[in-house]
Write a protein that holds these residues in place. Structure first.
Motif, PDB file in Angstrom:
ATOM      1  N   ASP A 180       0.829  -1.214   0.000  1.00 35.43           N
ATOM      2  CA  ASP A 180       0.000   0.000   0.000  1.00 35.43           C
ATOM      3  C   ASP A 180       0.861   1.261   0.000  1.00 35.43           C
ATOM      4  OD1 ASP A 180      -2.455  -1.332  -0.014  1.00 35.43           O
ATOM      5  OD2 ASP A 180      -2.480  -1.526   2.170  1.00 35.43           O
ATOM      6  N   VAL A 181       1.948   1.238   0.755  1.00 37.94           N
ATOM      7  CA  VAL A 181       2.838   2.398   0.801  1.00 37.94           C
ATOM      8  C   VAL A 181       3.447   2.652  -0.578  1.00 37.94           C
ATOM      9  CG1 VAL A 181       4.988   3.308   1.774  1.00 37.94           C
ATOM     10  CG2 VAL A 181       3.336   2.142   3.264  1.00 37.94           C
ATOM     11  N   LEU A 182       3.907   1.592  -1.221  1.00 42.59           N
ATOM     12  CA  LEU A 182       4.461   1.737  -2.570  1.00 42.59           C
ATOM     13  C   LEU A 182       3.414   2.292  -3.530  1.00 42.59           C
ATOM     14  CD1 LEU A 182       6.711   1.233  -4.680  1.00 42.59           C
ATOM     15  CD2 LEU A 182       5.731  -1.065  -5.003  1.00 42.59           C
ATOM     16  N   ASN A 183       2.212   1.765  -3.465  1.00 46.73           N
ATOM     17  CA  ASN A 183       1.135   2.206  -4.349  1.00 46.73           C
ATOM     18  C   ASN A 183       0.866   3.700  -4.187  1.00 46.73           C
ATOM     19  OD1 ASN A 183      -0.974   1.762  -6.258  1.00 46.73           O
ATOM     20  ND2 ASN A 183      -2.465   1.697  -4.595  1.00 46.73           N
ATOM     21  N   LEU A 184       0.852   4.179  -2.961  1.00 46.28           N
ATOM     22  CA  LEU A 184       0.613   5.598  -2.691  1.00 46.28           C
ATOM     23  C   LEU A 184       1.780   6.459  -3.184  1.00 46.28           C
ATOM     24  CD1 LEU A 184      -0.857   5.166   0.891  1.00 46.28           C
ATOM     25  CD2 LEU A 184      -2.093   6.136  -1.061  1.00 46.28           C
ATOM     26  N   MET A 292       2.519   6.773   6.482  1.00 49.18           N
ATOM     27  CA  MET A 292       3.889   6.353   6.199  1.00 49.18           C
ATOM     28  C   MET A 292       4.351   6.917   4.862  1.00 49.18           C
ATOM     29  SD  MET A 292       5.680   2.545   6.320  1.00 49.18           S
ATOM     30  CE  MET A 292       5.568   2.446   8.122  1.00 49.18           C
ATOM     31  N   ALA A 293       3.490   6.865   3.852  1.00 45.25           N
ATOM     32  CA  ALA A 293       3.846   7.421   2.545  1.00 45.25           C
ATOM     33  C   ALA A 293       4.092   8.923   2.647  1.00 45.25           C
ATOM     34  CB  ALA A 293       2.742   7.128   1.539  1.00 45.25           C
ATOM     35  N   LYS A 294       3.286   9.592   3.446  1.00 45.91           N
ATOM     36  CA  LYS A 294       3.452  11.037   3.633  1.00 45.91           C
ATOM     37  C   LYS A 294       4.780  11.354   4.310  1.00 45.91           C
ATOM     38  CE  LYS A 294       1.292  14.985   6.000  1.00 45.91           C
ATOM     39  NZ  LYS A 294       0.156  15.405   6.877  1.00 45.91           N
ATOM     40  N   GLN A 295       5.145  10.561   5.334  1.00 47.64           N
ATOM     41  CA  GLN A 295       6.405  10.778   6.045  1.00 47.64           C
ATOM     42  C   GLN A 295       7.602  10.537   5.116  1.00 47.64           C
ATOM     43  OE1 GLN A 295       7.015  11.848   9.128  1.00 47.64           O
ATOM     44  NE2 GLN A 295       4.928  11.923   9.914  1.00 47.64           N
TER      45      GLN A 295
END
Length: 334
Positions: A180-184, A292-295
């Motif tokens: 999910d983090v990669l996708n975002l 996490m993606a935002k950070q």
């Protein structure tokens, strides 16, 4: 001095190294006579093999017992009680991030193990806090150790969205969150990549691969790698992500700090006792891929701040060097 060490010594079966193999080796090199059990794959036979080890080496000065919070908890229970019958001093080494829940769900069994132990060793103040509250006051904090000379620290001045995840594929470690983090991230950084290192534990590897495929994401799944292999691979990555649902003090996070990788982790279990947010790493709520993606995005945009966090982590991780931790083990065993 003879030490009998009981734990899951299963790396030869494709499982990641555990403390029995790392700490056991370090104690041997420090001059102790360490005998360890067991490397048998079948869990029931492995427990019987541990019983055999206790009976064969009942002249041991101490028994060290790796103690986890899931099914392996029962290894620690039955082995500790046999040690009590034989009047051998035993030391549970507390690993399970969910041991606080085990204290609540099985209080009688826990009291038999931990209150009768010579000492209990916790790698973090997180578990010590919960054990103190439970009434087990013979807990000593000795951190998980690494040999810092084995890790090549890479200084980075700029950061790209090249993500590294290192863990066994298990539901408790929430590997799908990494997808999910990669996708975002790819929505803003199409060049973002993810490498996931580790063996399968409960079928989560195939599930994670299928999940990535449904999102049309390309992920590098390496399978299990040796420490030298994955730490060399880390040089081509810029961020380390830890997505676990619960944990204690994961050695992989300590290793990532030693490698110079900024660490992003869920704020669960003992993790906030290891990582101070925006001081030596970054914390997000459990399962919060968006945060996490935002950070990670902020760390790319503001590299000076990221470098400061990485430098703090490098200083902090010095506390976990075996040269330092060895003295604490010497104190308890001698």
């Amino acid at each position: 001095m003879k030490i009998l060490y009981l734990g899951n010594k299963l790396s030869q079966h494709g499982v990641n190294l555990t403390t029995i193999e790392t700490l056991g080796t370090n104690l041997t090199q420090a001059g102790f006579h360490v005998v360890s059990y067991s490397s048998i794959k079948n869990s029931f036979i492995r427990m019987l093999h541990m019983f055999y080890g206790i009976l064969k080496h009942k002249n041991a000065s101490y028994i060290l017992i790796d103690t986890y919070s899931t099914s392996a908890f029962w290894f620690a229970f039955f082995c500790s009680q046999l040690a009590r019958v034989l009047k051998i001093s035993y030391i549970p080494i507390l690993h399970g991030g969910n041991l606080p829940q085990r204290l609540l769900s099985h209080p009688k069994f826990c009291k038999l193990i931990f209150k009768n132990a010579y000492k209990n060793v916790s790698p973090s103040t997180y578990l010590k806090h919960h054990f103190d509250a439970f009434g087990v006051t013979n807990v000593i904090c000795i951190p998980n150790s690494v040999n810092l000379m084995d890790y090549h620290y890479l200084e980075r001045s700029n950061f790209s969205p090249k993500l590294l995840w290192v863990r066994a594929f298990s539901t408790i470690y929430n590997p799908k969150m990494a997808i999910d983090v990669l996708n975002l991230l790819q929505k803003k950084f199409p060049e973002a990549t993810l490498t996931m290192v580790g063996p399968d534990k409960d079928g989560s590897l195939l599930e994670t691969k299928n999940y990535a495929a449904t999102l049309n994401l390309t992920v590098n799944f390496t399978g299990k790698l040796s420490k030298s292999e994955w730490t060399a691979l880390a040089q081509a990555h810029d961020f380390f992500i830890n997505t676990t649902h619960f944990d204690n003090t994961p050695v992989s996070v300590i290793e990532a700090m030693a490698l110079g990788l900024p660490v992003f982790s869920t704020n669960v279990g003992g993790i906030p006792f290891l990582i101070s947010h925006q001081k030596n790493g970054f914390l997000v709520p459990d399962s919060d891929a968006n945060e996490m993606a935002k950070q990670i995005e902020n760390s790319i945009l503001f590299p000076v701040k990221t470098m400061e966090v990485v430098h703090n982590a490098k200083t902090f991780v010095g506390l976990f060097d075996w040269k330092v931790v060895k003295n604490e083990w010497m104190d308890i065993l001698r």
